[in-house]
Scaffold this motif. Sequence first.
Motif, PDB file in Angstrom:
ATOM      1  N   TRP C 145       0.837  -1.205   0.000  1.00 56.55           N
ATOM      2  CA  TRP C 145       0.000   0.000   0.000  1.00 56.55           C
ATOM      3  C   TRP C 145       0.877   1.262   0.000  1.00 56.55           C
ATOM      4  N   ILE C 146       1.909   1.269   0.838  1.00 54.98           N
ATOM      5  CA  ILE C 146       2.775   2.453   0.921  1.00 54.98           C
ATOM      6  C   ILE C 146       3.504   2.689  -0.404  1.00 54.98           C
ATOM      7  N   MET C 147       3.897   1.586  -1.062  1.00 56.84           N
ATOM      8  CA  MET C 147       4.676   1.720  -2.290  1.00 56.84           C
ATOM      9  C   MET C 147       3.792   1.729  -3.530  1.00 56.84           C
ATOM     10  N   ASN C 148       2.484   1.739  -3.313  1.00 58.33           N
ATOM     11  CA  ASN C 148       1.577   1.798  -4.447  1.00 58.33           C
ATOM     12  C   ASN C 148       1.792   3.118  -5.198  1.00 58.33           C
ATOM     13  N   PRO C 149       2.151   3.054  -6.491  1.00 59.49           N
ATOM     14  CA  PRO C 149       2.518   4.300  -7.204  1.00 59.49           C
ATOM     15  C   PRO C 149       1.342   5.257  -7.352  1.00 59.49           C
ATOM     16  N   ARG C 166       9.956   9.423  -8.021  1.00 57.71           N
ATOM     17  CA  ARG C 166       9.480   8.068  -8.299  1.00 57.71           C
ATOM     18  C   ARG C 166       9.661   7.192  -7.063  1.00 57.71           C
ATOM     19  N   PHE C 167       8.596   6.566  -6.632  1.00 55.84           N
ATOM     20  CA  PHE C 167       8.732   5.556  -5.596  1.00 55.84           C
ATOM     21  C   PHE C 167       7.845   4.391  -6.006  1.00 55.84           C
ATOM     22  N   ASP C 168       8.186   3.860  -7.189  1.00 59.66           N
ATOM     23  CA  ASP C 168       7.362   2.789  -7.752  1.00 59.66           C
ATOM     24  C   ASP C 168       8.172   1.499  -7.847  1.00 59.66           C
ATOM     25  N   LEU C 169       8.918   1.221  -6.771  1.00 60.14           N
ATOM     26  CA  LEU C 169       9.810   0.062  -6.774  1.00 60.14           C
ATOM     27  C   LEU C 169       9.099  -1.215  -7.202  1.00 60.14           C
ATOM     28  N   ILE C 177      13.072  -5.904  -6.331  1.00 59.30           N
ATOM     29  CA  ILE C 177      13.811  -6.575  -5.255  1.00 59.30           C
ATOM     30  C   ILE C 177      14.136  -5.587  -4.127  1.00 59.30           C
ATOM     31  N   TYR C 178      14.430  -4.320  -4.518  1.00 53.95           N
ATOM     32  CA  TYR C 178      14.738  -3.329  -3.470  1.00 53.95           C
ATOM     33  C   TYR C 178      13.513  -3.068  -2.596  1.00 53.95           C
ATOM     34  N   GLY C 179      12.339  -3.116  -3.244  1.00 55.31           N
ATOM     35  CA  GLY C 179      11.099  -2.981  -2.461  1.00 55.31           C
ATOM     36  C   GLY C 179      10.991  -4.084  -1.438  1.00 55.31           C
ATOM     37  N   LEU C 180      11.286  -5.321  -1.870  1.00 55.56           N
ATOM     38  CA  LEU C 180      11.266  -6.463  -0.939  1.00 55.56           C
ATOM     39  C   LEU C 180      12.263  -6.239   0.197  1.00 55.56           C
ATOM     40  N   VAL C 181      13.444  -5.730  -0.166  1.00 53.74           N
ATOM     41  CA  VAL C 181      14.481  -5.529   0.848  1.00 53.74           C
ATOM     42  C   VAL C 181      14.009  -4.517   1.894  1.00 53.74           C
ATOM     43  N   ILE C 182      13.400  -3.413   1.427  1.00 60.07           N
ATOM     44  CA  ILE C 182      12.948  -2.380   2.368  1.00 60.07           C
ATOM     45  C   ILE C 182      11.928  -2.957   3.348  1.00 60.07           C
ATOM     46  N   ALA C 183      10.943  -3.687   2.807  1.00 57.06           N
ATOM     47  CA  ALA C 183       9.931  -4.275   3.687  1.00 57.06           C
ATOM     48  C   ALA C 183      10.563  -5.289   4.635  1.00 57.06           C
ATOM     49  N   GLY C 184      11.470  -6.096   4.108  1.00 56.07           N
ATOM     50  CA  GLY C 184      12.126  -7.112   4.938  1.00 56.07           C
ATOM     51  C   GLY C 184      12.941  -6.485   6.055  1.00 56.07           C
ATOM     52  N   ALA C 254       2.853 -11.944  -0.451  1.00 55.33           N
ATOM     53  CA  ALA C 254       2.000 -10.839  -0.035  1.00 55.33           C
ATOM     54  C   ALA C 254       2.334  -9.553  -0.769  1.00 55.33           C
ATOM     55  N   LEU C 255       3.632  -9.287  -0.976  1.00 53.89           N
ATOM     56  CA  LEU C 255       4.032  -7.977  -1.496  1.00 53.89           C
ATOM     57  C   LEU C 255       3.929  -7.906  -3.014  1.00 53.89           C
ATOM     58  N   THR C 256       4.395  -8.935  -3.711  1.00 54.90           N
ATOM     59  CA  THR C 256       4.509  -8.824  -5.175  1.00 54.90           C
ATOM     60  C   THR C 256       3.937 -10.014  -5.940  1.00 54.90           C
ATOM     61  N   GLN C 257       3.604 -11.089  -5.261  1.00 59.68           N
ATOM     62  CA  GLN C 257       3.231 -12.357  -5.919  1.00 59.68           C
ATOM     63  C   GLN C 257       4.270 -12.787  -6.954  1.00 59.68           C
TER      64      GLN C 257
END
Lengths: 297, 362, 313
Positions: C145-149, C166-169, C177-184, C254-257
């Motif tokens: 939700w937070i990274m939803n462009p 741009r924050f559409d990782l 992958i960077y989006g996954l890293v941030i959440a992780g 959950a994040l990207t399928q």
Amino acid sequence: MAVDTLEPRGMRPRPFFTPRKIIIYSLLFFISVYYLFPMYVMIVTSLKSLDEARGGNIFALPIKVTFDPWFKAWDTACTGLYCEGLKVGFLNSMKITIPSVIVSVLIASINGYALVNWRFKGSEVFFVILLFGSFIPYQVMLYPLVIILRELHMFSTLQGVILIHTVFGMPILTLLFRNYFASLPPELFKAARVDGAGFWRIFIQIMVPMSLPIFVVAMILQITGIWNDFLFGVIFAGNQNYPMTVQLNNIVNSTQGVKEYNVNMAATILTGLVPLAVYFISGKWFVRGIAAGAVKG
Amino acid sequence: MESSVSIRDLSLDFGSVKVLQSLDLEVAKGEFIVLLGPSGCGKSTLLNCIAGLLDVSEGQIFIGGKNVTWAEPKDRGIGMVFQSYALYPQMTVERNLSFGLRVSGMPKAEIEQRVNRAAEILQIQPLLGRKPANLSGGQRQRVAIGRALVRDVDVFLFDEPLSNLDAKLRSDLRVEIKRLHHRLKNTMIYVTHDQIEALTLADRIAIMKNGTIQQLADPHTIYNRPVNLYVAGFIGSPSMNFLEGTLNPANQTFVADDGTVVPVGTYAFETPVSGSTKAVLGVRPEHILIGEDAKSKPFTQEVEIEIVEPMGSDTLAWTKIAGKAVTFRCDSDVVITSGQKILIGFDPARGSIFNAETTNRI
Amino acid sequence: MAEATLAAQSKPEEISTRPSLLHNIFLRNLSAKIAALPMVLTVLVVFVGCSAWSVIYSFTNSGSLPSGKFVGFAQYERLFKTARFVGSAENLALYGVLSLVFTMVVGFLLAVLMDQKIRFENTFRTVLLYPFALSFIVTGLVWQWIMNPNYGIQKVAFDLGFTNFRFDLLTNSDTVIYGLVIAGLWQGTGFVMVLMLAGLRSIDEEIWKAARIDGIPAWRTYLQIVIPMMRGVVITTLVIVGSGIVRLYDLVVALTQGGPGFASDVPAKYVYDYMFARGNLGQGLAASTMMLVTVLIILIPWAYIEFGPKKNK
């Protein structure tokens, strides 16, 4: 003796604001903001109407607070086929978590006790394999477990998923109990044995009453761990028993229909509520649990 | 005499707990001072204040004439040796000794010279390449002393340095430290709870209790003329025998509670006593004599021996005087058995008399 | 236990002390063995048995059902020719390196920060650790939700006039992958911080005192004295975090399928899809065996260092 008043005397002067303090606390402040803002965003989004959630700023407070998304998430949100909300998943998670926690803690505590006080030939070998087993990726063991459970007529049943949680919770819990029992004075056990008490009597009447803290730690670890599980729930529980995490994922990531972000966030908070409650209530016990499980191993 | 460490009106509170209370202490240059007391008496706290590891709440600390109350530990001209050795485990002995000097940016040649000198004094040259994990407890403590030595400071602080060693090593290192003091002639302040260490090492002992110094004197005075009941009971093993009673200055007697009369004419009173006073008479076990030796003493009594404890070099015997359990020490050659009746006696001049109310020496 | 009681009763009373002592020992061992049965079964059947079964059947041509036909390394050859698997392994490697380095470094720095005798330490620790109590599913959905462009941070910046921000990782296959890293990281650094803090606190206080007397600045004490002393905690944390990374699955689901396309696919998801959705068991088992091999590559050197031949340091 006359003391020069300009001479250093007493407490070293410590200004309230030192550069060091300012750096430390502002760092802590910004870090805290980073950790807290997702929770904040979740909460405010869940209290907005869908239009406001889609049209506004994710950081903005709701113009008009509404609890409808919460009711919808709980009661009528669609999880793929059914539209009964998260309450089904909540109930399933309860039905899975409670027996799993009890059974796994019980078995692991007996294991730990046997490993410390009643060693038999090979018991340490089994323990070491058990510990290393906890590092094996679950994916390696999934399919054969499906076959085994199917043979036992436990696939897609509550009993099946409870069994799986018991098995995979065993390494860390056994380690926890083993370390704790090993820290108790061995004289206690010897004295009880001289008094003629047997395996079960010593365990129930002496070990368990002395070990309540570690039981609390183990329960906290298991409640959060099992509640948060996704993989085992999706594979072993069966459609009718899907736990809350699986239902949540189905609600949010289902492809059909309009995405109701406010309902999704309400559902997400609802799913996180139980482990968060356990975390905030247990406080330092939770910290003790993860530190004991990891550092001593 | 020139003062090396001087503590004036020092107090330390943790919240409402007063750990040190208005302490004064003057340590002469080259003196060996031992701070002695039970755990929780504030002796280690005082040492940490001198080192600058704890901030004081009130008062001043001078080292070598300089006011160091607010100075950083490294600028105070001190070296410190800890109970747990506190060696840096991943560094060799040589690195352990030189690390502080390197950080301060001292020229290599001088570092080497200082390390070699310390290693020579402590006889640890063969260990320089090893890591602390491969040293014995005694060797580790030598290295820890060496780390203080290379700092080339005037004041050494020891925080229970021998407590983690076994009995044999402890007495070896005790002599070693004394020898070191003779050679270096530094000021040394040494914290311990072991009275043997205190008595053998100290020029002067400061006995502490509840954050105050009870008595500061040389070991002989502390042992023979304790200023109060606390010091009398703390020093000496087995501890001093105490009889409670009344002191009558008129006829120079001490009458124990059960009526036993002890003539105290030979006792050197420190303060004049007027009128009968509740008092406690203390006698050390080795000052109670038996048989022929006892006969000439001002106080004699025939007693029955209850228990005999042969200690090897001498023998301890337990009996009762004036209804109180009393121990005395006699030569191991003397044959005594429990149940035996025997004449014992002592001279109150060698004992101590304390006011029962103030607990101070009379 | 019931059996044991029966056996004890059936024993005649007049037997002398010696056999009954032996009997006692037998009984005692029996109880312990019965009690340890679940552990023994778990070890033998699940950890050893199931793993061995998977490895063995990865050499067969099993489709939707396990079959006995041995095909050697054919499944593995196919695996490494499949772009999706190779891609998923690369994704995991990138995620793993980034998240391992950042969780360890950030976790340690946070622990150092918490170790500065700060006020409200408990409050700060509670704040840093609460994400760890949450499910990966919850974490994934919040960050989605937070990274939803269209609605998330990018929109906020856009509304503020930063139209190029741009924050559409997650929607970009190069950056997902960077989006996954941030959440992780958000979920996991608190955990590492707690372990590191426990490590820092276990260091003898007198070491710090000695360093202060030696005049060693705090940063140097951390770097040259404290960190080397924390070797054990660091390695244990590395192993725990590392083996968690290999398993990475829930967060991706959950994040990207796994999307966009297969840009954030990971081996665990590959295994699941081939085993349970595509009915290609042989592929799934071969991929899972590769996961096992990866864990062993992490685990064996660690076990060797920790429990291997006596250390000579």
